[in-house]
Scaffold this active site. Structure first.
Site, short mmCIF file in Angstrom:
data_model
loop_
_atom_site.label_atom_id
_atom_site.label_comp_id
_atom_site.label_asym_id
_atom_site.label_seq_id
_atom_site.Cartn_x
_atom_site.Cartn_y
_atom_site.Cartn_z
N LYS A 18 0.83 -1.21 0.00
CA LYS A 18 0.00 0.00 0.00
C LYS A 18 0.87 1.25 0.00
O LYS A 18 1.85 1.34 0.74
CB LYS A 18 -0.91 0.02 1.24
CG LYS A 18 -1.92 -1.10 1.27
CD LYS A 18 -2.76 -1.05 2.53
CE LYS A 18 -3.72 0.10 2.54
NZ LYS A 18 -4.63 0.03 3.71
N GLY B 16 -7.08 3.35 -4.45
CA GLY B 16 -6.52 2.12 -4.98
C GLY B 16 -5.20 2.28 -5.69
O GLY B 16 -4.58 1.29 -6.10
N GLU C 200 1.05 -5.04 4.34
CA GLU C 200 0.05 -5.56 5.26
C GLU C 200 -0.36 -6.97 4.83
O GLU C 200 -0.26 -7.34 3.65
CB GLU C 200 -1.22 -4.69 5.26
CG GLU C 200 -1.09 -3.38 5.97
CD GLU C 200 -2.42 -2.64 6.00
OE1 GLU C 200 -2.49 -1.64 6.74
OE2 GLU C 200 -3.37 -3.03 5.29
N ILE D 221 -6.28 -9.25 3.69
CA ILE D 221 -7.50 -9.84 4.25
C ILE D 221 -8.42 -10.21 3.10
O ILE D 221 -8.87 -9.32 2.36
CB ILE D 221 -8.21 -8.88 5.22
CG1 ILE D 221 -7.23 -8.39 6.30
CG2 ILE D 221 -9.42 -9.54 5.84
CD1 ILE D 221 -6.68 -9.46 7.19
N HIS E 36 -15.98 -3.47 3.88
CA HIS E 36 -15.38 -2.15 4.08
C HIS E 36 -16.37 -1.33 4.91
O HIS E 36 -17.44 -0.97 4.43
CB HIS E 36 -15.13 -1.48 2.73
CG HIS E 36 -14.39 -0.19 2.82
ND1 HIS E 36 -13.57 0.26 1.83
CD2 HIS E 36 -14.34 0.76 3.78
CE1 HIS E 36 -13.04 1.43 2.18
NE2 HIS E 36 -13.52 1.75 3.36
N LYS F 256 -15.85 3.03 -4.81
CA LYS F 256 -17.15 2.70 -4.24
C LYS F 256 -18.28 2.96 -5.24
O LYS F 256 -18.27 3.97 -5.95
CB LYS F 256 -17.38 3.52 -2.97
CG LYS F 256 -16.34 3.27 -1.89
CD LYS F 256 -16.42 4.32 -0.79
CE LYS F 256 -15.28 4.16 0.20
NZ LYS F 256 -15.23 5.26 1.19
N GLU G 254 -7.47 3.51 7.29
CA GLU G 254 -7.08 4.90 7.02
C GLU G 254 -8.12 5.87 7.57
O GLU G 254 -9.22 5.48 7.95
CB GLU G 254 -6.90 5.14 5.52
CG GLU G 254 -8.17 5.00 4.70
CD GLU G 254 -7.94 5.29 3.22
OE1 GLU G 254 -6.97 6.01 2.89
OE2 GLU G 254 -8.72 4.81 2.40
N ARG H 268 -11.76 14.79 5.75
CA ARG H 268 -12.63 15.66 4.94
C ARG H 268 -14.03 15.10 4.97
O ARG H 268 -14.28 14.04 5.56
CB ARG H 268 -12.13 15.68 3.49
CG ARG H 268 -11.99 14.27 2.90
CD ARG H 268 -11.74 14.26 1.42
NE ARG H 268 -11.32 12.96 0.93
CZ ARG H 268 -12.12 11.94 0.67
NH1 ARG H 268 -13.44 12.06 0.89
NH2 ARG H 268 -11.67 10.79 0.22
N ARG I 245 -23.98 5.83 -6.51
CA ARG I 245 -23.25 6.85 -7.26
C ARG I 245 -23.58 6.68 -8.75
O ARG I 245 -23.28 5.64 -9.34
CB ARG I 245 -21.76 6.71 -7.05
CG ARG I 245 -21.31 6.84 -5.61
CD ARG I 245 -19.81 6.95 -5.52
NE ARG I 245 -19.34 6.90 -4.14
CZ ARG I 245 -18.10 7.22 -3.75
NH1 ARG I 245 -17.22 7.60 -4.65
NH2 ARG I 245 -17.76 7.15 -2.48
#
Length: 447
Positions: free
Chosen positions: A158, A165, A200, A203, A208, A237, A288, A292, A338
């Site tokens: 990451k 991403g 990391e 998983i 999420h 998303k 994370e 905002r 969206r």
């Protein structure tokens, strides 16, 4: 309270902030690129200034132009929305040095939480679970191989900066790790100007989950419950909902409490989102913080009744939160889709162009946050999202039915949108039963 606020953004979020300002008796100042001259946020603001050509780098990302517009427009504060300069600590600092309030956290808080590696260390100090991984940024391939051997494959590389991403790679074996590490570093450097990466444990098939928080300058931190953002395509998303389906109440409380601890340790105020992944055993891990307002903030507003944009403005002006944790209740179920100007039948190819006809859904429990209208031309220079369709009903079953009805009502003639894909997702048994995870779209809807 402020008399004038400049909105350093465009599209639906700029319009959303203008509406909140108007209800609060605050005048709004819009900025726009040459490509956005006919956008709705320009027409509805009290004042508007062109800050450059179509390309973001020459307009919305020009700190000097935004500050100049604020000074000429007499703005006392700047709301950055999301994207563009919203998480830019330098911009945050420049605003404050020019005696213009930045509607968001302090620059140092933003910088610390914006770096995923330092945020991970902060989470550990706050007793918030993190995914097993490297102690810090990786220095070389040998270190990466040693960490991966300890925690076990597959592993996730990451980028410490940015999001969406970019700078992320999965390695399932030592043979793949070296190449994946190089690719992640190169992509992170190109996207964020920072090639730092860490490792990391990967998983598999996680959910999420993110927690919305709001904190004031007096030290009060309140969470507004969680959102489930597991319906994703390539880390982007597509659908968000609140509350998360099938999450045990005990674990729900633990996640929300962990988010509050994280923010309390960060000297943080204003709105923010603490993001987690949840594995098959309902164990959760911090990933994370987004310092905002989020794209999906309306689902939280719908289930809590709290206007997050207004609260952001009040907190920035120094006012204490008007509620405590005990006052915040999660009522009913809310879902957001969206709506992007993309063709899901052609590998999500962007589809900018003129909207020939337009009809926004309505009815009980339906909200459509959008800046588009019949005759509007969707420009090819920015994010493809043209609106967010949100519903709120007493139960998740009713919310799904309401969203399907609203999606069938939505008409955007002249361009392709993702509405047809959203209908298929909402009708899928795995989504209906709440069993979906972040691999759901790739498994069930891959082209």
């Amino acid at each position: 309270m402020y008399n004038r606020i400049l909105i350093a953004n465009r599209g639906e979020i700029a319009l959303r902030i203008i509406r909140a300002c108007r209800e609060m008796g605050i005048e709004s100042v819009a900025v726009y690129s040459e490509a956005d001259r006919e956008s709705a946020h320009v027409r509805l603001a009290d004042a508007a200034f062109c800050i450059g050509p179509a390309r973001s780098a020459e307009s919305y990302l020009r700190i000097d132009q935004v500050i100049s517009a604020a000074e000429v427009g007499g703005a006392e504060a700047i709301h950055p929305g999301y994207g563009f300069l919203a998480e830019n600590a330098d911009f945050n600092e420049v605003c404050r040095s020019c005696n213009i309030d930045f509607i968001g956290p302090l620059p140092e808080s933003m910088e610390m939480l914006g770096d995923k590696n330092s945020a991970r260390a902060l989470a550990q100090s706050a007793g918030v679970p993190v995914v097993p991984g490297s102690d810090g940024l990786l220095t070389d391939t040998e270190e990466a191989l040693a960490v991966a051997k300890t925690i076990g494959y597959p592993v996730l590389i990451k980028a410490t900066a940015g999001g969406g991403g970019k700078g992320m790679r999965v390695a399932e074996s030592p043979e793949v790790l070296e190449t994946a590490l190089q690719q992640a570093r190169q992509e992170a450097e190109a996207a964020f100007g920072n090639g730092g990466v860490y490792l990391e444990k990967f998983i598999e098939q996680p959910r999420h989950i993110e927690v919305q928080i709001i904190a004031d300058q007096q030290g009060n931190v309140v969470h507004l419950h969680e959102r489930d953002c597991s319906v994703q395509r390539r880390h982007q998303k597509l659908i968000e909902e609140a509350p998360s389906p099938l999450l045990p109440d005990k674990r729900r409380k633990e996640i929300c409490d962990a988010a509050v601890r994280m923010i309390q340790n960060a000297n943080y105020y204003n709105a923010g989102t603490v993001e987690f992944i949840v594995d098959k055993n309902d164990d959760f891990y911090f990933i994370e913080v987004n310092a905002r307002i989020q794209v999906e903030h309306p689902v939280t507003e719908m289930v809590t009744g709290v206007d997050l944009i207004k609260q952001q403005i009040c907190v920035a002006a120094g006012q204490p939160l008007p509620f405590t944790q005990d006052d915040i209740q999660c009522r009913g179920s809310s879902i957001e889709c969206r709506i992007n100007a993309e063709n899901p039948d052609k590998n999500f190819m962007p589809n900018p162009g003129k909207i020939e006809s337009f009809f926004a859904p309505g009815g009980l429990g339906v909200r459509f946050d959008s800046h588009v209208y019949a005759g509007y031309t969707v420009p090819p220079y920015y994010d493809s999202m043209i609106g967010k369709l949100i519903v709120h009903r007493p139960t998740r079953e009713e919310a799904i039915a309401c969203m399907l009805r609203a999606l069938y009502e939505l008409e955007v003639g002249g361009i392709a949108t993702t509405a047809s894909l959203h209908r298929k997702i909402l009708e899928h048994p795995e989504f209906i039963e709440g069993r979906h995870d972040t691999t759901f779209i790739a498994r069930e809807f891959s082209s």
